[in-house]
Design a protein around this motif. Structure first.
Motif: not given
Length: 82
Positions: A53-82
């Motif tokens: 379960r992933i939540l993204v909170e913006n600068w205004e304090g609003r929270s949105y559910a997110a999903a991983v769409i790309r994941f690179n463990n070797r580079r330690d990077l993830a791209l989320l869709s909100v």
């Protein structure tokens, strides 16, 4: 130039483009920050989004559910869709 000085405008733009990320799962949880990209995407570190379960909170304090769409463990990077 009137208004806010350039460094102040840059800082404000960066503040609005940075989000907090919270993730939780049965065994793992994480938190960290991310950068807002076009098309409702967020770039963050892969180790932050290990939970199911992933939540993204913006600068205004609003929270949105997110999903991983790309994941690179070797580079330690993830791209989320909100």
């Amino acid at each position: 130039m009137g208004g806010v000085p350039v460094p102040g405008r840059v800082a404000e733009n960066l503040r609005r483009a940075t989000v907090q990320i919270l993730s939780a799962g049965a065994r793992e949880q994480g938190n960290g920050s991310g950068i807002v990209l076009p098309n409702d995407c967020v770039l963050t570190n892969a180790h932050v989004v290990r939970g199911s379960r992933i939540l993204v909170e913006n600068w205004e304090g609003r929270s949105y559910a997110a999903a991983v769409i790309r994941f690179n463990n070797r580079r330690d990077l993830a791209l989320l869709s909100v």
